[in-house]
Design a protein around this motif. Sequence first.
Motif: not given
Length: 184
Positions: A74-84, A96-98
């Motif tokens: 999976t292409q995921i940009g920087e600053g990825f945050y999983l809330g829970h 997924i972008g930044k």
Amino acid sequence: MSNYSIIQKDFYRESGKWLSKIEIWRKCINPNLHFVYILRMTQKYQKTKILNTFWRMILRHYQIKYGFQIYPETQIGEGFYLGHWGSLVINPNTVIGKNCNIAQGVTIGQQNRGKNEGSPIIGDEVWIGTNAVIVGAVTIGNNVLIVPNSYVNFDIPSNSVVMGNPAKIIPTTNATEGYINRKV
């Protein structure tokens, strides 16, 4: 950009501080950050056979433990945050972008037939609420807030709030203000 700086940017979103390697390890007591760290390390070593095998085994263990089904492809940009933590599925072909936030219960999946056959592309600064579903070859623009329990199977323009099933689009210039904090 080095993998370490991507990890730092992911962790910055949680704390608002630039962390040393030791401080990052200390933060790994949080299941969300721990999983993101392992995911990023698995992505880093995708082309090194032995390390790739090692990190994939570790990642698989924590996918089961925490309920995150996110793959290193999976292409995921920087600053990825999983809330829970818990019950999160993202198709490996998704982009997924930044500075994106994703809450628990979210499904981002491919559609196997029809006009939207394929996987989603999600822009920068997108906040995806609890139990939202995004399916098919759809494009989600930048600065989009997807309200919890929304079902999205069509393109969403930038600067929008999306809500409901079927989803409705509300154009808003400050859609993610107060939701996407500590941007990198």
